[in-house]
Scaffold this motif. Structure first.
Motif, PDB file in Angstrom:
ATOM      1  N   LEU A  93       0.698  -1.133  -0.084  1.00 38.27           N
ATOM      2  CA  LEU A  93       0.048   0.138   0.067  1.00 38.27           C
ATOM      3  C   LEU A  93       0.889   1.117  -0.076  1.00 38.27           C
ATOM      4  O   LEU A  93       0.615   2.310  -0.716  1.00 38.27           O
ATOM      5  N   LEU A  94       1.759   1.475   0.917  1.00 40.05           N
ATOM      6  CA  LEU A  94       2.855   2.470   0.712  1.00 40.05           C
ATOM      7  C   LEU A  94       3.512   2.739  -0.454  1.00 40.05           C
ATOM      8  O   LEU A  94       3.730   3.810  -1.021  1.00 40.05           O
ATOM      9  N   GLY A  95       3.817   1.586  -1.171  1.00 39.75           N
ATOM     10  CA  GLY A  95       4.494   1.613  -2.691  1.00 39.75           C
ATOM     11  C   GLY A  95       3.437   2.125  -3.707  1.00 39.75           C
ATOM     12  O   GLY A  95       3.861   2.760  -4.334  1.00 39.75           O
ATOM     13  N   LEU A  96       2.281   1.585  -3.524  1.00 40.60           N
ATOM     14  CA  LEU A  96       1.028   2.281  -4.533  1.00 40.60           C
ATOM     15  C   LEU A  96       1.017   3.775  -4.131  1.00 40.60           C
ATOM     16  O   LEU A  96       0.902   4.647  -5.180  1.00 40.60           O
ATOM     17  N   LEU A  97       0.947   4.205  -2.685  1.00 38.21           N
ATOM     18  CA  LEU A  97       0.603   5.527  -2.297  1.00 38.21           C
ATOM     19  C   LEU A  97       1.861   6.180  -2.980  1.00 38.21           C
ATOM     20  O   LEU A  97       1.792   7.511  -3.626  1.00 38.21           O
ATOM     21  N   ALA A  98       2.951   5.874  -2.790  1.00 41.25           N
ATOM     22  CA  ALA A  98       4.362   6.544  -3.294  1.00 41.25           C
ATOM     23  C   ALA A  98       4.431   6.784  -5.072  1.00 41.25           C
ATOM     24  O   ALA A  98       4.744   7.819  -5.490  1.00 41.25           O
ATOM     25  N   ALA A  99       3.577   5.689  -5.514  1.00 41.78           N
ATOM     26  CA  ALA A  99       4.086   5.594  -7.025  1.00 41.78           C
ATOM     27  C   ALA A  99       2.693   6.845  -7.478  1.00 41.78           C
ATOM     28  O   ALA A  99       3.072   7.705  -8.313  1.00 41.78           O
ATOM     29  N   ALA A 100       1.636   6.762  -6.795  1.00 46.41           N
ATOM     30  CA  ALA A 100       0.622   7.892  -7.075  1.00 46.41           C
ATOM     31  C   ALA A 100       1.100   9.411  -7.062  1.00 46.41           C
ATOM     32  O   ALA A 100       0.993  10.207  -7.664  1.00 46.41           O
ATOM     33  N   VAL A 101       1.944   9.359  -5.673  1.00 48.13           N
ATOM     34  CA  VAL A 101       2.212  10.847  -5.578  1.00 48.13           C
ATOM     35  C   VAL A 101       3.156  11.207  -6.519  1.00 48.13           C
ATOM     36  O   VAL A 101       3.367  12.278  -6.901  1.00 48.13           O
ATOM     37  N   TYR A 102       4.225  10.241  -6.941  1.00 44.26           N
ATOM     38  CA  TYR A 102       5.267  10.558  -7.870  1.00 44.26           C
ATOM     39  C   TYR A 102       4.385  11.064  -9.423  1.00 44.26           C
ATOM     40  O   TYR A 102       5.052  11.865  -9.873  1.00 44.26           O
ATOM     41  N   ALA A 103       3.449  10.103  -9.714  1.00 43.36           N
ATOM     42  CA  ALA A 103       3.052  10.424 -10.951  1.00 43.36           C
ATOM     43  C   ALA A 103       2.138  11.723 -10.911  1.00 43.36           C
ATOM     44  O   ALA A 103       2.251  12.482 -11.755  1.00 43.36           O
ATOM     45  N   ALA A 104       1.719  12.149  -9.757  1.00 45.31           N
ATOM     46  CA  ALA A 104       1.011  13.300  -9.599  1.00 45.31           C
ATOM     47  C   ALA A 104       1.867  14.504  -9.847  1.00 45.31           C
ATOM     48  O   ALA A 104       1.558  15.509 -10.257  1.00 45.31           O
ATOM     49  N   LEU A 105       2.911  14.405  -9.066  1.00 49.32           N
ATOM     50  CA  LEU A 105       4.009  15.328  -9.196  1.00 49.32           C
ATOM     51  C   LEU A 105       4.562  15.704 -10.705  1.00 49.32           C
ATOM     52  O   LEU A 105       4.843  16.743 -10.938  1.00 49.32           O
TER      53      LEU A 105
END
Length: 228
Positions: free
Chosen positions: A61-73
């Motif tokens: 879950l933390l990995g998916l959250l980090a990927a989503a934040v990176y994509a948004a940035l």
């Protein structure tokens, strides 16, 4: 028969054994303690396995959250584009519709034109740009583009707001075909092919309102920018 093997003696011994009743084994506190002790010994292993599974799920879950934040940035910075990759501002991805019009012939001096060479012929875009300037068109960009068709005269590209301008340019370039794209301004791209020779003579330009001439659906051009 010996006295110790007689049924009467066995029943007497059974009565003296508190763990048996009418020949059946009675579960005692000691027996229950042994069972629960075994279960207690196994409980830490089950708890440990559960914690491991929870840890794995938390890491995912933390990995998916980090990927989503990176994509948004990345989207916010413009590092990632949701549009067609490789398309430039001058030539957005074309669409297949062919506007029927009719469109009125416009004042060439009010039309911004970008001229691109899709052939190995050196200087073709520059020559055509000078010719268009001679007809009062406002030439902005000059460069190179790759397109699907070969041997054509020219492709005229515009967005919805520039259709009348594209009609005016098309009437100036003989045997040219129109391709629509999604740009929001009124600029027009002229993509030259190897069959391009010259503009229509000024006196022969047809200014009668009409529709645009497009390529057949299966042969519609798809401009793709390359390095100049």
């Amino acid at each position: 028969m010996p006295e110790k093997d007689s049924p009467r003696l066995q029943r007497a011994e059974a009565k003296r054994d508190p763990t048996e009743w009418h020949g059946h084994r009675i579960v005692t506190e000691t027996d229950l303690g042994a069972v629960f002790e075994a279960e207690d010994d196994a409980r830490p292993h089950r708890v440990s396995a559960r914690r491991v599974r929870h840890g794995i799920v938390l890491v995912l879950l933390l990995g998916l959250l980090a990927a989503a934040v990176y994509a948004a940035l990345a989207l916010a910075r413009g590092d990632i584009s949701l549009g067609a990759l490789g398309a430039s501002d001058a030539s957005p991805a074309p669409t297949s519709n062919c506007p029927a019009g009719p469109f009125d012939y416009q004042d060439p001096s009010a039309i911004t034109v970008n001229v691109y060479n899709s052939t190995p012929i050196d200087g073709l875009a520059g020559t055509a740009a000078e010719q268009l300037r001679g007809r009062a068109f406002a030439v902005k960009d000059i460069g190179n583009l790759e397109v699907g068709p070969t041997g054509m005269t020219a492709i005229i590209v515009s967005g919805e707001g520039g259709r009348a301008n594209a009609f005016t340019v098309q009437r100036t370039i003989p045997e040219s075909i129109y391709v629509a794209d999604e740009r929001e301004d009124k600029s027009v791209d002229v993509i030259l092919g190897s069959s391009y020779k010259d503009l229509v003579p000024p006196e022969a330009v047809d200014t009668t309102p009409a529709g645009l001439t497009c390529a057949p659906e299966e042969g519609a051009a798809t401009p793709t920018p390359t390095a100049p």
